[in-house]
Design a protein around this motif. Structure first.
Motif, PDB file in Angstrom:
ATOM      1  N   ALA A  36       0.835  -1.203   0.000  1.00  0.00           N
ATOM      2  CA  ALA A  36       0.000   0.000   0.000  1.00  0.00           C
ATOM      3  C   ALA A  36       0.865   1.247   0.000  1.00  0.00           C
ATOM      4  N   LEU A  37       1.951   1.226   0.763  1.00  0.00           N
ATOM      5  CA  LEU A  37       2.854   2.375   0.796  1.00  0.00           C
ATOM      6  C   LEU A  37       3.503   2.586  -0.572  1.00  0.00           C
ATOM      7  N   ALA A  38       3.924   1.508  -1.201  1.00  0.00           N
ATOM      8  CA  ALA A  38       4.530   1.623  -2.538  1.00  0.00           C
ATOM      9  C   ALA A  38       3.540   2.225  -3.531  1.00  0.00           C
ATOM     10  N   GLU A  39       2.281   1.844  -3.418  1.00  0.00           N
ATOM     11  CA  GLU A  39       1.251   2.393  -4.304  1.00  0.00           C
ATOM     12  C   GLU A  39       1.078   3.894  -4.059  1.00  0.00           C
ATOM     13  N   THR A  40       1.033   4.293  -2.796  1.00  0.00           N
ATOM     14  CA  THR A  40       0.912   5.718  -2.458  1.00  0.00           C
ATOM     15  C   THR A  40       2.090   6.506  -3.018  1.00  0.00           C
ATOM     16  N   MET A  41       3.283   5.928  -2.937  1.00  0.00           N
ATOM     17  CA  MET A  41       4.496   6.638  -3.344  1.00  0.00           C
ATOM     18  C   MET A  41       4.648   6.775  -4.852  1.00  0.00           C
ATOM     19  N   LYS A  42       3.698   6.256  -5.618  1.00  0.00           N
ATOM     20  CA  LYS A  42       3.722   6.458  -7.068  1.00  0.00           C
ATOM     21  C   LYS A  42       3.322   7.880  -7.428  1.00  0.00           C
ATOM     22  N   ALA A  43       2.683   8.578  -6.511  1.00  0.00           N
ATOM     23  CA  ALA A  43       2.257   9.961  -6.756  1.00  0.00           C
ATOM     24  C   ALA A  43       3.483  10.871  -6.786  1.00  0.00           C
ATOM     25  N   PRO A  44       3.371  11.999  -7.505  1.00  0.00           N
ATOM     26  CA  PRO A  44       4.492  12.948  -7.528  1.00  0.00           C
ATOM     27  C   PRO A  44       4.759  13.519  -6.130  1.00  0.00           C
ATOM     28  N   THR A  45       6.034  13.766  -5.837  1.00  0.00           N
ATOM     29  CA  THR A  45       6.364  14.346  -4.539  1.00  0.00           C
ATOM     30  C   THR A  45       5.823  15.772  -4.473  1.00  0.00           C
ATOM     31  N   SER A  46       5.132  16.040  -3.386  1.00  0.00           N
ATOM     32  CA  SER A  46       4.488  17.339  -3.212  1.00  0.00           C
ATOM     33  C   SER A  46       4.015  17.453  -1.767  1.00  0.00           C
ATOM     34  N   PRO A  47       3.656  18.662  -1.334  1.00  0.00           N
ATOM     35  CA  PRO A  47       3.049  18.783  -0.005  1.00  0.00           C
ATOM     36  C   PRO A  47       1.772  17.942   0.115  1.00  0.00           C
ATOM     37  N   GLU A  48       1.051  17.771  -0.998  1.00  0.00           N
ATOM     38  CA  GLU A  48      -0.168  16.971  -0.978  1.00  0.00           C
ATOM     39  C   GLU A  48       0.138  15.498  -0.700  1.00  0.00           C
ATOM     40  N   LEU A  49       1.245  14.999  -1.249  1.00  0.00           N
ATOM     41  CA  LEU A  49       1.634  13.614  -0.983  1.00  0.00           C
ATOM     42  C   LEU A  49       2.024  13.451   0.491  1.00  0.00           C
ATOM     43  N   VAL A  50       2.739  14.427   1.030  1.00  0.00           N
ATOM     44  CA  VAL A  50       3.094  14.368   2.451  1.00  0.00           C
ATOM     45  C   VAL A  50       1.822  14.339   3.296  1.00  0.00           C
ATOM     46  N   ALA A  51       0.854  15.182   2.944  1.00  0.00           N
ATOM     47  CA  ALA A  51      -0.420  15.205   3.681  1.00  0.00           C
ATOM     48  C   ALA A  51      -1.131  13.859   3.574  1.00  0.00           C
ATOM     49  N   LEU A  52      -1.110  13.251   2.398  1.00  0.00           N
ATOM     50  CA  LEU A  52      -1.734  11.941   2.216  1.00  0.00           C
ATOM     51  C   LEU A  52      -1.053  10.903   3.110  1.00  0.00           C
ATOM     52  N   LEU A  53       0.264  10.905   3.153  1.00  0.00           N
ATOM     53  CA  LEU A  53       0.994   9.967   4.012  1.00  0.00           C
ATOM     54  C   LEU A  53       0.629  10.167   5.478  1.00  0.00           C
ATOM     55  N   LEU A  54       0.517  11.417   5.903  1.00  0.00           N
ATOM     56  CA  LEU A  54       0.160  11.696   7.298  1.00  0.00           C
ATOM     57  C   LEU A  54      -1.290  11.316   7.593  1.00  0.00           C
ATOM     58  N   ARG A  55      -2.181  11.533   6.619  1.00  0.00           N
ATOM     59  CA  ARG A  55      -3.570  11.092   6.811  1.00  0.00           C
ATOM     60  C   ARG A  55      -3.627   9.572   6.933  1.00  0.00           C
ATOM     61  N   GLN A  56      -2.773   8.868   6.183  1.00  0.00           N
ATOM     62  CA  GLN A  56      -2.728   7.410   6.288  1.00  0.00           C
ATOM     63  C   GLN A  56      -2.224   6.969   7.655  1.00  0.00           C
ATOM     64  N   VAL A  57      -1.271   7.707   8.227  1.00  0.00           N
ATOM     65  CA  VAL A  57      -0.830   7.421   9.603  1.00  0.00           C
ATOM     66  C   VAL A  57      -2.023   7.548  10.542  1.00  0.00           C
ATOM     67  N   HIS A  58      -2.739   8.651  10.406  1.00  0.00           N
ATOM     68  CA  HIS A  58      -3.914   8.887  11.257  1.00  0.00           C
ATOM     69  C   HIS A  58      -4.942   7.777  11.082  1.00  0.00           C
ATOM     70  N   GLU A  59      -5.183   7.360   9.847  1.00  0.00           N
ATOM     71  CA  GLU A  59      -6.153   6.299   9.577  1.00  0.00           C
ATOM     72  C   GLU A  59      -5.725   4.979  10.215  1.00  0.00           C
ATOM     73  N   ARG A  60      -4.412   4.667  10.171  1.00  0.00           N
ATOM     74  CA  ARG A  60      -3.934   3.433  10.805  1.00  0.00           C
ATOM     75  C   ARG A  60      -4.156   3.478  12.307  1.00  0.00           C
ATOM     76  N   MET A  61      -3.922   4.639  12.910  1.00  0.00           N
ATOM     77  CA  MET A  61      -4.107   4.762  14.355  1.00  0.00           C
ATOM     78  C   MET A  61      -5.583   4.642  14.728  1.00  0.00           C
ATOM     79  N   GLU A  62      -6.443   5.228  13.912  1.00  0.00           N
ATOM     80  CA  GLU A  62      -7.887   5.104  14.165  1.00  0.00           C
ATOM     81  C   GLU A  62      -8.354   3.661  13.985  1.00  0.00           C
ATOM     82  N   ALA A  63      -7.820   2.998  12.958  1.00  0.00           N
ATOM     83  CA  ALA A  63      -8.228   1.620  12.670  1.00  0.00           C
ATOM     84  C   ALA A  63      -7.752   0.652  13.753  1.00  0.00           C
TER      85      ALA A  63
END
Length: 195
Positions: free
Chosen positions: A71-98
């Motif tokens: 899943a992380l490899a799939e996420t990292m296919k996106a271009p590097t940007s502040p939006e990608l960093v935000a997506l990675l951090l939202r995924q951290v939050h989602e894992r903690m909630e889950a």
């Protein structure tokens, strides 16, 4: 000590649930046995003492909260940007909630580490290594922001997760928006400073 990995994992998962629900004082080998639905005394065949149980809970929560590599490899296919960093951090939050129990158990371990210096030392070592791994991942992926930006995001997001999981009405469901705004402001600020 017994070596059945599946049984050990089941006992540790039960221990995480007990620790998250009952706190450190409620974490006994008997409570772990009950939580795992195994005969009384089973946990004592896997954990020499309470300190060993706590150490292994720390390892197990790390396993449970680590992102799936595919899943992380799939996420990292996106271009590097502040939006990608935000997506990675939202995924951290989602894992903690889950896996709320693992995160709450880690909070309990932090408190217990204050009272037990040997556990505190192990927690410091492990959490410091995790932070350094995150910084290295960020830099090697070419994501925007420097080392200090990663540390600031770590502090902000983990602080937000604490409130979101423990006193959810404080943020009232705006965690994703706050993460987006954090990345936009912090990473745009860093860009202006280096330009």
């Amino acid at each position: 000590m017994r070596q059945n990995p599946a049984r050990r994992a089941a006992l540790l998962d039960a221990a995480i649930e007990v620790l998250a629900r009952e706190g450190s004082r409620g974490l006994t080998l008997r409570a772990v046995d009950a939580g795992a639905g195994v005969p009384v005394g089973t946990s004592s065949n896997y954990f020499a003492n309470r300190a060993e149980l706590l150490r292994q809970i720390m390892e197990r929560t790390g396993e449970r909260l680590t992102p799936d590599p595919e899943a992380l490899a799939e996420t990292m296919k996106a271009p590097t940007s502040p939006e990608l960093v935000a997506l990675l951090l939202r995924q951290v939050h989602e894992r903690m909630e889950a896996d709320r129990s693992s995160y709450l158990a880690m909070m309990e371990l932090r408190l217990e580490g204050v009272r037990r210096p040997e556990l505190g030392a192990e927690l410091n070592k492990r959490l410091r290594a995790t932070l350094e791994d995150n910084i290295r991942f960020h830099e090697e992926a070419g994501l925007p922001g420097d080392r200090v930006a990663v540390i600031l995001m770590y502090l902000a997001v983990h602080g937000m997760i604490v409130d979101d999981l423990m006193v959810p009405d404080v943020l009232a469901g705006s965690a994703g928006e706050l993460i987006d705004e954090l990345c936009k402001r912090l990473l745009a600020y860093g860009t202006r400073e280096t330009a």
